[in-house]
Motif scaffolding. Structure first.
Motif, PDB file in Angstrom:
ATOM      1  N   ALA A 178       0.834  -1.210   0.000  1.00 23.37           N
ATOM      2  CA  ALA A 178       0.000   0.000   0.000  1.00 23.37           C
ATOM      3  C   ALA A 178       0.862   1.251   0.000  1.00 23.37           C
ATOM      4  CB  ALA A 178      -0.931  -0.006   1.205  1.00 23.37           C
ATOM      5  N   ALA A 179       1.949   1.233   0.768  1.00 19.01           N
ATOM      6  CA  ALA A 179       2.809   2.409   0.873  1.00 19.01           C
ATOM      7  C   ALA A 179       3.574   2.673  -0.423  1.00 19.01           C
ATOM      8  CB  ALA A 179       3.780   2.242   2.040  1.00 19.01           C
ATOM      9  N   MET A 180       3.908   1.627  -1.166  1.00 18.57           N
ATOM     10  CA  MET A 180       4.643   1.798  -2.421  1.00 18.57           C
ATOM     11  C   MET A 180       3.897   2.728  -3.375  1.00 18.57           C
ATOM     12  SD  MET A 180       7.599   0.497  -2.838  1.00 18.57           S
ATOM     13  CE  MET A 180       8.704  -0.790  -2.357  1.00 18.57           C
ATOM     14  N   ASP A 214      14.142   2.465   1.514  1.00 17.97           N
ATOM     15  CA  ASP A 214      15.131   2.463   0.433  1.00 17.97           C
ATOM     16  C   ASP A 214      14.680   3.376  -0.706  1.00 17.97           C
ATOM     17  OD1 ASP A 214      16.576   0.597   1.918  1.00 17.97           O
ATOM     18  OD2 ASP A 214      15.949  -1.117   0.676  1.00 17.97           O
ATOM     19  N   ARG A 215      13.414   3.293  -1.071  1.00 16.67           N
ATOM     20  CA  ARG A 215      12.881   4.129  -2.152  1.00 16.67           C
ATOM     21  C   ARG A 215      12.953   5.606  -1.770  1.00 16.67           C
ATOM     22  NH1 ARG A 215       7.211   3.146  -5.215  1.00 16.67           N
ATOM     23  NH2 ARG A 215       8.493   1.576  -6.225  1.00 16.67           N
ATOM     24  N   ALA A 271      16.586   6.829  -1.801  1.00 15.40           N
ATOM     25  CA  ALA A 271      17.073   7.005  -3.170  1.00 15.40           C
ATOM     26  C   ALA A 271      16.526   8.288  -3.795  1.00 15.40           C
ATOM     27  CB  ALA A 271      16.693   5.794  -4.021  1.00 15.40           C
ATOM     28  N   ALA A 272      15.312   8.667  -3.411  1.00 16.69           N
ATOM     29  CA  ALA A 272      14.689   9.879  -3.947  1.00 16.69           C
ATOM     30  C   ALA A 272      15.101  11.132  -3.179  1.00 16.69           C
ATOM     31  CB  ALA A 272      13.166   9.732  -3.914  1.00 16.69           C
ATOM     32  N   GLY A 273      15.818  10.952  -2.068  1.00 20.01           N
ATOM     33  CA  GLY A 273      16.214  12.099  -1.252  1.00 20.01           C
ATOM     34  C   GLY A 273      15.097  12.640  -0.384  1.00 20.01           C
ATOM     35  N   THR A 274      14.095  11.808  -0.139  1.00 18.02           N
ATOM     36  CA  THR A 274      12.954  12.200   0.693  1.00 18.02           C
ATOM     37  C   THR A 274      13.243  11.855   2.144  1.00 18.02           C
ATOM     38  OG1 THR A 274      11.461  11.753  -1.152  1.00 18.02           O
ATOM     39  CG2 THR A 274      10.465  11.932   1.038  1.00 18.02           C
ATOM     40  N   PRO A 275      13.187  12.829   3.042  1.00 17.98           N
ATOM     41  CA  PRO A 275      13.481  12.542   4.444  1.00 17.98           C
ATOM     42  C   PRO A 275      12.416  11.656   5.093  1.00 17.98           C
ATOM     43  CG  PRO A 275      12.864  14.852   4.168  1.00 17.98           C
ATOM     44  CD  PRO A 275      12.882  14.244   2.814  1.00 17.98           C
ATOM     45  N   PHE A 276      12.867  10.848   6.040  1.00 18.46           N
ATOM     46  CA  PHE A 276      11.945   9.993   6.784  1.00 18.46           C
ATOM     47  C   PHE A 276      12.523   9.742   8.164  1.00 18.46           C
ATOM     48  CE2 PHE A 276      14.823   7.216   4.460  1.00 18.46           C
ATOM     49  CZ  PHE A 276      15.233   6.312   5.421  1.00 18.46           C
ATOM     50  N   ILE A 277      11.618   9.338   9.057  1.00 15.25           N
ATOM     51  CA  ILE A 277      12.029   8.884  10.378  1.00 15.25           C
ATOM     52  C   ILE A 277      11.395   7.528  10.621  1.00 15.25           C
ATOM     53  CG2 ILE A 277      12.242  11.243  11.256  1.00 15.25           C
ATOM     54  CD1 ILE A 277       9.676  10.697  12.941  1.00 15.25           C
ATOM     55  N   PHE A 278      12.053   6.747  11.466  1.00 18.29           N
ATOM     56  CA  PHE A 278      11.470   5.500  11.913  1.00 18.29           C
ATOM     57  C   PHE A 278      10.784   5.754  13.248  1.00 18.29           C
ATOM     58  CE2 PHE A 278      15.006   3.787   9.275  1.00 18.29           C
ATOM     59  CZ  PHE A 278      14.234   3.050   8.389  1.00 18.29           C
ATOM     60  N   ARG A 298      22.348   0.320   7.780  1.00 21.83           N
ATOM     61  CA  ARG A 298      21.663   0.400   6.487  1.00 21.83           C
ATOM     62  C   ARG A 298      21.408   1.837   6.044  1.00 21.83           C
ATOM     63  NH1 ARG A 298      17.773  -3.931   4.259  1.00 21.83           N
ATOM     64  NH2 ARG A 298      16.915  -2.840   2.483  1.00 21.83           N
ATOM     65  N   TYR A 299      21.088   2.740   6.998  1.00 17.93           N
ATOM     66  CA  TYR A 299      20.656   4.098   6.635  1.00 17.93           C
ATOM     67  C   TYR A 299      21.563   5.203   7.167  1.00 17.93           C
ATOM     68  CZ  TYR A 299      16.652   1.543   5.071  1.00 17.93           C
ATOM     69  OH  TYR A 299      15.854   0.641   4.418  1.00 17.93           O
ATOM     70  N   GLY A 300      22.661   4.837   7.809  1.00 18.79           N
ATOM     71  CA  GLY A 300      23.609   5.833   8.292  1.00 18.79           C
ATOM     72  C   GLY A 300      23.450   6.121   9.772  1.00 18.79           C
ATOM     73  N   ALA A 301      24.523   6.612  10.351  1.00 19.98           N
ATOM     74  CA  ALA A 301      24.564   6.849  11.793  1.00 19.98           C
ATOM     75  C   ALA A 301      23.573   7.917  12.236  1.00 19.98           C
ATOM     76  CB  ALA A 301      25.974   7.247  12.217  1.00 19.98           C
ATOM     77  N   ASP A 302      23.176   8.813  11.335  1.00 16.02           N
ATOM     78  CA  ASP A 302      22.271   9.890  11.733  1.00 16.02           C
ATOM     79  C   ASP A 302      20.804   9.598  11.415  1.00 16.02           C
ATOM     80  OD1 ASP A 302      22.545  10.115   8.989  1.00 16.02           O
ATOM     81  OD2 ASP A 302      22.591  12.307   8.992  1.00 16.02           O
ATOM     82  N   VAL A 303      20.487   8.324  11.108  1.00 16.05           N
ATOM     83  CA  VAL A 303      19.098   7.977  10.854  1.00 16.05           C
ATOM     84  C   VAL A 303      18.253   8.331  12.077  1.00 16.05           C
ATOM     85  CG1 VAL A 303      19.312   5.571  11.636  1.00 16.05           C
ATOM     86  CG2 VAL A 303      17.540   6.188   9.988  1.00 16.05           C
ATOM     87  N   SER A 304      17.082   8.909  11.839  1.00 17.97           N
ATOM     88  CA  SER A 304      16.200   9.318  12.931  1.00 17.97           C
ATOM     89  C   SER A 304      15.315   8.155  13.349  1.00 17.97           C
ATOM     90  CB  SER A 304      15.320  10.492  12.490  1.00 17.97           C
ATOM     91  OG  SER A 304      16.117  11.616  12.220  1.00 17.97           O
TER      92      SER A 304
END
Length: 119
Positions: free
Chosen positions: A40-42, A67-68, A71-78, A91-97
Motif C-alpha cells: 500500500a505504501a509503495m 530504500d525508495r 534514493a529519492a532524497g525524501t526525508p523519513f524517520i522511523f 543500512r541508513y547511516g549513523a544519523d538515521v532518525s
C-alpha cells in the motif's frame, strides 16, 4: 510548523496511525496514508515531502519503502518499538532518525522537523 507539507505515514496499528495523523494535521501537514503494508505504501511515495515509518509491519519490514525514499532524497524517520538500532544505522547511516515507541508528540515532531531540515 509543517504547513502544507505532504507527510506519508506507514503504520500497521490503527490507533497509532490515527494519533500520528492528528498530531501532524494539527501542525498543518497534509497526510498521505496511513498505509499499513509495504504494498500500500509503495503507491504513496510520490509527491511527498517526508515520511514516518514503522519498521515492523505485521512481520514485514518497511525497508523497501525506506530504500525508495532514501534514493529519492525524501526525508523519513522511523517510529518503532522493535528496531535493531545497529541494523538501521548500518543500512541508513549513523544519523538515521529513530523515535522509539511509546513517544510523545513532541518527540515525533522534533525528529521529523530535524529530518526535513537535513534534506
Amino acid at each position: 510548523m509543517l504547513d502544507d507539507l505532504n507527510i506519508l505515514i506507514v503504520e500497521d496499528e490503527a490507533l497509532i496511525a490515527l494519533d500520528l495523523s492528528m498530531i501532524l494535521e494539527d501542525e498543518g501537514a497534509d497526510i498521505h496514508g496511513p498505509c499499513c503494508t509495504v504494498d500500500a505504501a509503495m503507491g504513496c511515495t510520490d509527491n511527498i515531502d517526508a515520511a514516518i515509518l514503522d519498521v515492523d509491519l505485521r512481520g514485514e519490514t518497511v525497508f523497501p519503502i525506506a530504500d525508495r525514499l532514501q534514493a529519492a532524497g525524501t526525508p523519513f524517520i522511523f517510529h518503532t518499538g522493535r528496531a535493531d538500532m545497529e541494523e538501521l544505522r548500518g543500512r541508513y547511516g549513523a544519523d538515521v532518525s529513530v523515535v522509539v515507541k511509546p513517544a510523545s508528540s513532541g518527540q515525533v515532531l522534533a525528529s521529523l522537523t530535524r529530518a526535513i531540515g537535513r534534506r
